[in-house]
Design an enzyme around this catalytic site. Structure first.
Site, PDB file in Angstrom:
ATOM      1  N   LYS A  67      34.074 -55.007 -61.630  1.00 30.84           N
ATOM      2  CA  LYS A  67      33.830 -53.756 -61.728  1.00 30.84           C
ATOM      3  C   LYS A  67      34.812 -52.926 -61.654  1.00 30.84           C
ATOM      4  O   LYS A  67      34.923 -51.686 -62.270  1.00 30.84           O
ATOM      5  CB  LYS A  67      32.794 -53.650 -60.540  1.00 30.84           C
ATOM      6  CG  LYS A  67      31.264 -54.206 -60.873  1.00 30.84           C
ATOM      7  CD  LYS A  67      30.631 -54.195 -59.899  1.00 30.84           C
ATOM      8  CE  LYS A  67      29.314 -54.943 -60.128  1.00 30.84           C
ATOM      9  NZ  LYS A  67      28.209 -55.363 -59.130  1.00 30.84           N
ATOM     10  N   GLN A 111      28.027 -53.852 -52.901  1.00 32.00           N
ATOM     11  CA  GLN A 111      27.773 -55.278 -53.511  1.00 32.00           C
ATOM     12  C   GLN A 111      26.735 -55.946 -52.676  1.00 32.00           C
ATOM     13  O   GLN A 111      27.015 -56.219 -51.194  1.00 32.00           O
ATOM     14  CB  GLN A 111      29.337 -55.972 -53.609  1.00 32.00           C
ATOM     15  CG  GLN A 111      29.034 -57.211 -54.347  1.00 32.00           C
ATOM     16  CD  GLN A 111      28.770 -57.073 -55.762  1.00 32.00           C
ATOM     17  OE1 GLN A 111      29.281 -56.169 -56.379  1.00 32.00           O
ATOM     18  NE2 GLN A 111      27.879 -57.969 -56.019  1.00 32.00           N
ATOM     19  N   ASP A 134      23.384 -48.003 -58.782  1.00 33.37           N
ATOM     20  CA  ASP A 134      22.916 -49.155 -59.038  1.00 33.37           C
ATOM     21  C   ASP A 134      21.283 -48.975 -59.504  1.00 33.37           C
ATOM     22  O   ASP A 134      20.610 -49.897 -59.939  1.00 33.37           O
ATOM     23  CB  ASP A 134      22.966 -50.155 -57.945  1.00 33.37           C
ATOM     24  CG  ASP A 134      24.059 -51.280 -58.401  1.00 33.37           C
ATOM     25  OD1 ASP A 134      24.008 -51.413 -59.318  1.00 33.37           O
ATOM     26  OD2 ASP A 134      24.435 -51.809 -57.363  1.00 33.37           O
TER      27      ASP A 134
END
Ligand code: NDP
Length: 302
Positions: A67, A111, A134
């Site tokens: 990422k 994460q 997200d």
């Protein structure tokens, strides 16, 4: 603003990313990254992505590294906070609050999974919905249900972009999503229903006669994280098969499905690797870019 505004507002040419029957997400992801770079230049913004990683899980470290690299590749500002696995929840939330107030940051990602002593939802909900990268904030999930423009969960958003970029009409056809998680299955089904107007069925571990649904699917999305529970010799002829699963078998990345029989029966399918995974990261970048545009516009009005 309508829900359709939650995706890139352009058409990605089919012949630049599809190879035979293979939906090469890695190629479409490259086109999406090019689009983001151009649009960020036009908007004169430098989007900023902050990632928080807790613990030393090997897979999570690989994902976070990918990422960071992707964010830097499109010219974003990228910040990573690495915390030990025994980090207290308050410490994680305190970093989120700092990023919430940092005007250079437009996307915040924690994460997953988090260590068991941490309440995942409390952490995720402490991210400002405007900086949610997200699409896991309840406000953004609610907007998805209401059909409003929002930040979408990256994996289903990437899959919808692939399907929307195909020269086929899917309205009224039958989509079957196997898996009902909040991050893949549920938003996937909602997007198929609301953006593609598909008749949508969600299957899960309690579904009876799973195979009967699978064999009737014009679009089949497998997101179970369990290998080969679907008999792919019986997928519908001419269907589109999307494999979200990610497994390491003998050191090689593979999906939920045995794709060999799919090759002969389906019209299109996503390979693993190179299918859904790269699109997930591309949509994370798109979400961060889109947050930056929205925040910038609000600042101009204020
Ligand atoms: P979860 O474990 O949260 O959800 C799995 C879902 O599959 C559940 O809804 C479960 O049903 C269902 N399921 C499990 N066993 C069966 C079965 N025998 N029959 C039917 N349904 C079943 O996983 P995620 O949604 O987070 O992820 C799914 C997979 O996708 C994983 O392999 C993950 O690694 C991968 N993934 C890949 C990404 C990518 O970018 N390629 C991104 C995100 C995830 P129930 O609810 O009843 O338990």
């Amino acid at each position: 603003m309508p829900l359709t505004d939650s995706l890139p507002q352009t058409n990605f040419s089919f012949d630049k990313w599809v190879e035979g029957k293979k939906l090469l997400g890695k190629n479409l992801a490259e086109l999406v990254r090019g689009y983001i770079k151009e649009e960020a230049l036009k908007e004169k913004i430098t989007p900023g992505l902050a990632v928080i990683l807790v613990g030393d899980d090997a897979a999570s470290q690989v994902y976070v590294g990918a990422k960071e690299k992707a964010a830097q590749g499109v010219g974003f500002l990228s910040r990573i906070v690495r915390l030990p696995k025994n980090a207290k929840q308050e410490e994680i939330v305190s970093h989120i609050h700092t990023f919430n107030h940092d005007s250079a940051i437009h996307g915040i990602l924690v994460q997953l999974p988090l260590p068991p002593h941490v309440n995942e939802q409390q952490v995720l909900q402490s991210i400002l919905p405007e900086k949610d990268a997200d699409g896991f904030h309840f406000i953004n999930q609610g907007k998805l249900l209401a059909g409003e423009s929002t930040t979408l969960a990256c994996t289903p958003a990437g899959i919808i972009l692939m399907l929307k970029s195909l020269p086929v009409s899917l309205a009224g056809k039958h989509a079957v999503v196997v898996g009902r998680s909040n991050i893949v299955g549920k938003p996937m089904a909602q997007l198929l229903l609301s953006l593609l107007n598909m008749t949508t069925t969600i299957c899960h571990s309690r579904t009876q006669n799973l195979q009967q649904f699978v064999s009737a699917a014009d679009v089949l999305v497998s997101a179970t994280g369990v290998r080969q529970i679907i008999d792919t010799t019986r997928v519908k002829e001419g269907s589109i098969v999307i494999d979200v699963g990610m497994h390491r078998v003998d050191g090689k990345l593979t999906g939920d499905l045995d794709l060999a029989p799919v090759e002969g029966r389906a019209a299109f399918y996503t390979p693993v690797p190179g299918g859904v995974g790269p699109m997930t990261i591309a949509m994370l970048l798109f979400n961060t870019f889109q947050n930056a545009v929205r925040i910038n516009k609000q600042n101009l009005i204020a």
